[in-house]
Each structure stands twice: as structure tokens, then as C-alpha cells.
Enzyme design. Sequence first.
Site, PDB file in Angstrom:
ATOM      1  N   ASN A 183      40.207  36.666  51.808  1.00 44.89           N
ATOM      2  CA  ASN A 183      40.873  35.367  51.753  1.00 44.89           C
ATOM      3  C   ASN A 183      42.000  35.344  52.772  1.00 44.89           C
ATOM      4  OD1 ASN A 183      39.367  34.148  49.687  1.00 44.89           O
ATOM      5  ND2 ASN A 183      40.535  35.220  48.111  1.00 44.89           N
ATOM      6  N   ASP A 194      36.597  36.682  45.480  1.00 40.05           N
ATOM      7  CA  ASP A 194      35.774  36.484  44.285  1.00 40.05           C
ATOM      8  C   ASP A 194      34.520  37.350  44.293  1.00 40.05           C
ATOM      9  OD1 ASP A 194      37.456  34.569  43.118  1.00 40.05           O
ATOM     10  OD2 ASP A 194      36.602  32.986  44.366  1.00 40.05           O
ATOM     11  N   LYS A 252      27.317  49.850  61.156  1.00 44.71           N
ATOM     12  CA  LYS A 252      27.489  48.455  61.548  1.00 44.71           C
ATOM     13  C   LYS A 252      26.148  47.736  61.557  1.00 44.71           C
ATOM     14  CE  LYS A 252      29.041  45.498  65.335  1.00 44.71           C
ATOM     15  NZ  LYS A 252      29.582  45.431  66.701  1.00 44.71           N
ATOM     16  N   PRO A 260      35.772  42.040  39.786  1.00 44.08           N
ATOM     17  CA  PRO A 260      36.462  41.929  38.497  1.00 44.08           C
ATOM     18  C   PRO A 260      37.552  40.868  38.565  1.00 44.08           C
ATOM     19  CG  PRO A 260      37.119  43.937  39.649  1.00 44.08           C
ATOM     20  CD  PRO A 260      35.953  43.380  40.400  1.00 44.08           C
ATOM     21  N   ASP A 261      37.751  40.170  37.458  1.00 40.40           N
ATOM     22  CA  ASP A 261      38.780  39.136  37.361  1.00 40.40           C
ATOM     23  C   ASP A 261      40.046  39.796  36.807  1.00 40.40           C
ATOM     24  OD1 ASP A 261      40.447  36.993  36.513  1.00 40.40           O
ATOM     25  OD2 ASP A 261      38.692  35.676  36.438  1.00 40.40           O
ATOM     26  N   LYS A 270      41.971  26.821  34.480  1.00 39.56           N
ATOM     27  CA  LYS A 270      42.150  28.257  34.714  1.00 39.56           C
ATOM     28  C   LYS A 270      43.080  28.859  33.668  1.00 39.56           C
ATOM     29  CE  LYS A 270      43.223  31.489  38.476  1.00 39.56           C
ATOM     30  NZ  LYS A 270      43.535  31.614  39.922  1.00 39.56           N
ATOM     31  N   LYS A 282      41.552  32.005  31.604  1.00 35.86           N
ATOM     32  CA  LYS A 282      42.037  33.343  31.936  1.00 35.86           C
ATOM     33  C   LYS A 282      42.917  33.949  30.850  1.00 35.86           C
ATOM     34  CE  LYS A 282      40.572  32.907  36.296  1.00 35.86           C
ATOM     35  NZ  LYS A 282      39.659  33.776  37.038  1.00 35.86           N
TER      36      LYS A 282
END
Length: 417
Positions: free
Chosen positions: A226, A294, A304, A322-323, A355, A359
Amino acid sequence: MTPRLLLIISGGIAAYKSLELVRLLRKRGMTVRAVLTQSAQAFVTPLSLGVLTENPVFTDLFNLKDEQEIGHIQLSRQADLVVIAPATANILAKMANGIADDLATTLLLATDKPVLAVPAMNVRMWHHRATQRNLERLHADGVHIMTPDDGEMACGEFGTGRLPEPERIVAEVERLLALPKGHDPLAGQPDFADAPETSALLRGKHILITAGPTHEPIDPVRYIANRSSGKQGFAIAAAAAQAGARVTLVAGPVHLPTPDGVTRIDVQTARQMLGAVESALPADAAIMVAAVADWRTADAADQKLKKDGSGQPAPLALVENPDILATLGRHAQRPALLIGFAAETQNIAGHAQAKLARKGADWIVANDVSGDVMGGDSNAVQIVTASGIETWPALPKGQVADKLIAKVADALSAHPH
């Protein structure tokens, strides 16, 4: 009044930098008395320090002449600030456990003045659990601790452990000397009677923070990530440390200096971040700012991946990471206050509310990242809780951090555990 420093130099290769440190301190108008441990004398001589400080240099606890003229108790209390630079893993361990077996450690146990430790050691020694445990104890005891620099070391290894440059140490000395007086180490934490209230907001609390992205390898040269700079998370860690908390910062791969007083754990992947977060528990509050990828590849390639001329992309099977926030929400050691971040590009509040419930968090800090927030210096956030939404205007990330930490302190004081 001329600031008076007691500089303790312990025996690491970085001790040679103490000569430049003394020169800069004297240039800033400070009086410096120096103490050399026995091992430090292998790197720096009392003669060279004496010339630079223009004061006697102390080396021996049982030196009859020194004890008659000043005494180690007086020496420990005639300074405005005690600085240990470099502070080796050995002297940190002795400080943390109250050992007084030479002049330096006896002075540290006898002083009633603020203490600044500037660690320097091999990267593996720095990250060893024993060292990190000692640092946590010293921080809880009110010792100010600078974080070492990253870089190549005398031993040839690379990582965290280099003594900060003398200019940076001088800046920290000047910052501490500017704080109102009133330190009492017997109280367990710095106690500045006239200091701003924020200096004690989170005294005795452990705050766990994640920051930055994660890098999920595709092959040795490519990864999924990200676009997070880590700036907001690092700003929150700095604000928490300034508020008196013991701070553990689990950082993804970013190029940011570690805030002073913060224990930093560097990771690359989401699974590594989860492991580091769970190892850092228990914590009074956890603030999960990191932009965790994610997904990761099911099997990262050892070599490569090359184009084969067919025009078809290489097959890439993805699995969920994993969250971390949800894991903490149901963890046996769930922090009393659990805060997640939601980087959204549309329906900001709606996604954050969903969320929050999904969560098991207490708050979600939602921000619109459709512009240049990721990598930028300002942020506009909404604090979403079960009782409603609090909207903040666009602010510099440092101010967002200060406001959030003040809100965290209020919440923890309202529901102490």
C-alpha cells in the site's frame, strides 16, 4: 546560569564520538564533567577528555583524592542533567537492575537529576529481548532514552544501533534542559511540576502502535504494498512518548527516524507485523495505523518472474493476509482501548462504521485518501465510535497525533484498568 552536565562514557567503539560531543556541548556554553568506565578508557583517555572539558575526569569509585574533594554523591547531584553516551547494553542492564559496581553505575543510582541514555551497540544486541526489556524498565523508571541511528556498524553489520550523531544528542540535551525542573526518580517517572499537562497524560501506560505499509513478496524483486509513508503513525508514536507513555512502534518498511523515547520493531510482511504486535502485548491501548496489504501471494517465487513472450501475465494466486485489528479485537490480551484506521476513497463514515463492528474495535479513525494524504503532511479524519462520529478539520499530521493522544488519555483515565 550555565547548564551543568555530567557525561558518563561507557566502553563501546562509539566512545570516540564523545570527544566531539564534549566540544559541541562546551561550544553551546555548557559545563561538562566526565566519567569514564574502565572499558571506556580503552577508547578515550582521561587526558583528552580533561583538556576538552577543562575539568578533572573521574574514573575510580574508590579514588581517595576524588572522594575527599568532591565525593561520588555530590558528583551525581551537582549536574542539571546526567548523560550516558554511549550507553552500552551492559550499562543499560546494570541501570535497569540497580547494580552499582563501579563509579558510573553508583553515580546513576545516587543521582536525583534527570538522566538521558544514548544507546549504541550491535544491531542484534539492540533487538535482543533482554535489551528491549531493560529499555522498557528504564523508560518506566523515568530515564530519557534516545533511539540509535540505523546504518553500517564497526562490526560490518547493518541496522539499528549506531550512536546518534553528536549534533542530534546536543539537540536532545538542550530540549531536556529547557524542561521545568522537579525531577524525582524515586517517583518512577519524570515529574516536572510546572510542565504542560501533556507531559504526564499517559504516564505508566503502554501504547502499542503500527505504522507504514507491509511488503508482500511476489518474487525477490517485486512485492504487493500500500502507498503508506508511515508519517501519521510515527507522529502518533512521538506524541504518545511525549505524553509519558511507554511506546512500542511496529513499523513496516519506511525511511523515517524513530521518535525519541520509542521502542521500534521493524517488519516487512503482514504476518511479521502480527507476530510483533502479539509479542508486544499486553498494552493499555493499541492504535493500528499501518496500511497492511490485504493479500499476499500464495507462493512467492524464489527467482525473478520473467516474461515468456506470450503476452500473458504470470499466474499469481493470492490469499488473504491475517487481519491484525480483528485479531486484537478478540485477543485474550485485548487492549482496554483498541483503535483502527480506515483509509477510504468513498463513503468514508459508512465504511468506517461497518469496520468498527466487524473488527471489534472501540474507535475507527477514518480518513479520505483519495487525494495526497498518503505521503502528505496533513490529514482530515473522522473519529467513529459506537456513540457517534466526531469530524476534525484538515490538520498537520503532528496536530492530528496530538489531538488523538489527548483523546486516548481521556478515555484511559475514564476507564482505568
